[in-house]
Design an enzyme around this catalytic site. Structure first.
Site, mmCIF file in Angstrom:
data_model
loop_
_atom_site.group_PDB
_atom_site.id
_atom_site.type_symbol
_atom_site.label_atom_id
_atom_site.label_comp_id
_atom_site.label_asym_id
_atom_site.label_seq_id
_atom_site.Cartn_x
_atom_site.Cartn_y
_atom_site.Cartn_z
ATOM 1 N N TYR A 1 11.246 8.973 1.508
ATOM 2 C CA TYR A 1 11.274 7.935 0.472
ATOM 3 C C TYR A 1 12.042 8.310 -0.791
ATOM 4 C CZ TYR A 1 7.672 6.023 3.469
ATOM 5 O OH TYR A 1 6.989 5.536 4.553
ATOM 6 N N ALA B 1 3.155 -0.624 4.874
ATOM 7 C CA ALA B 1 2.620 -0.701 6.237
ATOM 8 C C ALA B 1 2.155 -2.103 6.613
ATOM 9 C CB ALA B 1 1.478 0.296 6.406
ATOM 10 N N PRO C 1 0.798 -1.218 0.000
ATOM 11 C CA PRO C 1 0.000 0.000 0.000
ATOM 12 C C PRO C 1 0.837 1.278 0.000
ATOM 13 C CG PRO C 1 -0.106 -1.066 2.147
ATOM 14 C CD PRO C 1 0.584 -2.007 1.218
ATOM 15 N N ASN C 2 0.337 2.228 -0.764
ATOM 16 C CA ASN C 2 0.857 3.589 -0.876
ATOM 17 C C ASN C 2 2.168 3.692 -1.645
ATOM 18 O OD1 ASN C 2 -1.296 4.831 0.622
ATOM 19 N ND2 ASN C 2 -0.381 3.887 2.430
ATOM 20 N N ARG D 1 12.506 4.933 12.679
ATOM 21 C CA ARG D 1 11.261 5.690 12.540
ATOM 22 C C ARG D 1 10.380 5.473 13.763
ATOM 23 N NH1 ARG D 1 8.718 5.170 6.865
ATOM 24 N NH2 ARG D 1 7.578 6.935 7.728
ATOM 25 N N HIS E 1 12.464 -2.454 2.582
ATOM 26 C CA HIS E 1 11.865 -1.171 2.971
ATOM 27 C C HIS E 1 12.823 -0.078 2.533
ATOM 28 C CE1 HIS E 1 8.540 -2.755 5.360
ATOM 29 N NE2 HIS E 1 9.396 -3.708 5.729
ATOM 30 N N HIS F 1 4.125 -4.340 9.075
ATOM 31 C CA HIS F 1 4.029 -4.197 10.533
ATOM 32 C C HIS F 1 2.751 -4.791 11.109
ATOM 33 C CE1 HIS F 1 7.262 -1.506 9.578
ATOM 34 N NE2 HIS F 1 6.445 -0.772 8.852
ATOM 35 N N ARG G 1 4.957 11.134 -2.356
ATOM 36 C CA ARG G 1 4.711 10.928 -0.932
ATOM 37 C C ARG G 1 5.995 11.104 -0.127
ATOM 38 N NH1 ARG G 1 4.177 5.167 1.927
ATOM 39 N NH2 ARG G 1 3.672 5.888 4.008
ATOM 40 N N ASN H 1 8.131 -5.373 -0.865
ATOM 41 C CA ASN H 1 8.055 -4.219 0.019
ATOM 42 C C ASN H 1 6.591 -4.177 0.454
ATOM 43 O OD1 ASN H 1 7.766 -1.759 1.298
ATOM 44 N ND2 ASN H 1 9.145 -0.678 -0.089
ATOM 45 N N GLU I 1 12.401 -9.267 2.111
ATOM 46 C CA GLU I 1 11.619 -8.087 2.475
ATOM 47 C C GLU I 1 12.487 -6.849 2.270
ATOM 48 O OE1 GLU I 1 9.195 -6.268 6.330
ATOM 49 O OE2 GLU I 1 10.484 -8.019 6.591
#
Length: 145
Positions: free
Chosen positions: A24, A78, A11-12, A108, A101, A81, A19, A75, A99
């Protein structure tokens, strides 16, 4: 048959480049996908890129990877998590999953420090920006050779 790697984005991530560029960077998802395809070709892989904002669709793609790919770069955004469903889907398949990120999740907000994916994945790359995707492809080349 050529070896295929799935590069999945959650997502996103379709909003990359717009964004929070301070976190990012300025690359778009399309830029990252182009980098992955080029790196995949150099490593002898066909790379299939896919993004969804929907958890179940990502689960379906992981299941599909078991039959069509030799590895997965994910990736999860969210969902990394929060998603027991993605964790379980990775455990249910036999191909290695890395994975990724873009940001360092450990530097963060505290709720981002724990990954539900990491215990099921072969490895994790975080905090190295968009180049982390190419590093994950490199790792999959070594793992699947």
């Amino acid at each position: 048959m050529s070896k295929t790697i799935f590069v999945l984005n959650g997502p996103n991530l379709n909003m990359l480049g717009k964004r929070e560029p301070g976190i990012y960077g300025g690359k778009t998802l399309k830029d990252i996908e182009s980098d992955c395809i080029a790196a995949g070709e150099a490593f002898g892989f066909a790379v299939e890129c896919f993004q969804s904002n929907h958890e179940g669709v990502l689960v379906d793609r992981l299941h599909e990877a078991n039959d069509r790919a030799v590895g997965v770069v994910i990736n999860p955004g969210a969902y990394g998590h929060t998603s027991i469903a993605l964790h379980d889907a990775i455990r249910a398949i036999s191909v290695p999953v890395i994975e990724v990120h873009i940001s360092n999740i450990h530097a963060r907000e505290e709720f981002r420090h724990k990954s539900m994916i990491a215990p099921a994945a072969k490895g994790m790359i975080c905090g190295l920006g968009p180049g982390g995707y190419v590093l994950a492809l490199h790792a999959l080349r070594d793992i699947t050779s």
